[in-house]
Design an enzyme around this catalytic site. Sequence first.
Site, PDB file in Angstrom:
ATOM      1  N   LYS A  13       0.839  -1.209   0.000  1.00 51.02           N
ATOM      2  CA  LYS A  13       0.000   0.000   0.000  1.00 51.02           C
ATOM      3  C   LYS A  13       0.869   1.253   0.000  1.00 51.02           C
ATOM      4  CE  LYS A  13      -2.018  -1.156   3.904  1.00 51.02           C
ATOM      5  NZ  LYS A  13      -1.376  -2.448   4.227  1.00 51.02           N
ATOM      6  N   ARG A  88     -10.082   0.196   8.407  1.00 54.77           N
ATOM      7  CA  ARG A  88      -9.558  -1.126   8.724  1.00 54.77           C
ATOM      8  C   ARG A  88     -10.546  -1.966   9.485  1.00 54.77           C
ATOM      9  NH1 ARG A  88      -3.819   0.088   8.656  1.00 54.77           N
ATOM     10  NH2 ARG A  88      -2.641  -1.639   9.476  1.00 54.77           N
ATOM     11  N   ARG A 127      11.760  -5.202   5.455  1.00 59.10           N
ATOM     12  CA  ARG A 127      11.507  -3.807   5.095  1.00 59.10           C
ATOM     13  C   ARG A 127      12.434  -2.861   5.855  1.00 59.10           C
ATOM     14  NH1 ARG A 127       5.597  -1.516   5.541  1.00 59.10           N
ATOM     15  NH2 ARG A 127       5.744  -2.477   7.595  1.00 59.10           N
ATOM     16  N   ARG A 160      11.070  -0.782  11.316  1.00 60.92           N
ATOM     17  CA  ARG A 160       9.927  -0.442  12.165  1.00 60.92           C
ATOM     18  C   ARG A 160       9.834  -1.390  13.361  1.00 60.92           C
ATOM     19  NH1 ARG A 160       4.705   0.493   8.337  1.00 60.92           N
ATOM     20  NH2 ARG A 160       3.766  -0.777   9.977  1.00 60.92           N
ATOM     21  N   ARG A 171      -0.334  -8.972  13.489  1.00 62.71           N
ATOM     22  CA  ARG A 171      -0.945  -8.018  12.539  1.00 62.71           C
ATOM     23  C   ARG A 171      -1.704  -8.754  11.438  1.00 62.71           C
ATOM     24  NH1 ARG A 171       4.302  -4.997  10.970  1.00 62.71           N
ATOM     25  NH2 ARG A 171       3.039  -4.019   9.334  1.00 62.71           N
TER      26      ARG A 171
END
Length: 213
Positions: A13, A88, A127, A160, A171
């Site tokens: 996203k 969400r 990431r 992160r 998650r």
Amino acid sequence: MNVILLGPPGAGKGTQAKMLVEEYQIPQISTGDILRAAVKEGSPLGKEAKACMDKGELVPDSVVIGIVEERIQQPDCAKGYMLDGFPRTVPQAEALDGMLQNLSSQIDHVVSIEVASEELVGRLTGRRTCRDCGVGFHVMFDPPEQEGVCDKCGGELYQRDDDNVETVTSRLEVYESQTLPLIDYYTAQEKIRPIDGVGDIKEIFGRVTQVLS
Ligand code: AP5
Ligand code: MG
Ligand code: ZN
């Protein structure tokens, strides 16, 4: 043009939103980025949000709904915006519909980026994100030219806090149980535009712009 980018954690996203901002000159509104900025500031909102984010749980609906309601009325949203990571939950989607109705506005497209969960864990744990401009890289799939340094702005890349295997697992579970029902919600409104989110990042960008044009 008002667009929602829907998809599981790691679907791409944010990666696609950053490219779409340049293409369409409309802002990206990422509730995750807004909450991380609040955490960094150490504001009361940030303190409340951090506890949820570190566990991979959602921040309360009322908190994010308030953030988005204020944000979409800013002048830079007049020509449209991209919602990344909001709504969400079904109550968030209902609240969004309510606020847009009051503003005589509406969502035009819900781009649903589809990626199988097996691929997502590797994307998230690899990431690296820029501290300054928020652009995301991947140690294997999208590495920066120089390790640890953002190609776009020269900022420092970091991992992160919620991109570890344990939090990622939670998650993904939260996505399945609380966010997936939005596919049905927006299918009923005939706004869902499914996109295959596996493959080359630029190719996926082509798929997204095709459904938006
Ligand atoms: P948020 O920041 O929104 O995280 P998320 O939804 O978990 O999504 P991500 O940002 O992890 O994934 P992405 O789809 O943006 O992937 P990206 O493009 O970076 O939310 C964080 C937390 O905030 C939540 O857990 C919650 O606590 C809270 N929160 C936020 N919004 C909320 C809301 N509305 N309500 C309640 N709580 C909320 O890509 C991932 C990686 O993959 C990158 O390394 C990238 O380089 C790589 N990649 C991208 N595309 C490809 C490709 N095609 N092939 C290979 N690798 C790729
Ligand atoms: Mg993101
Ligand atoms: Zn940067």
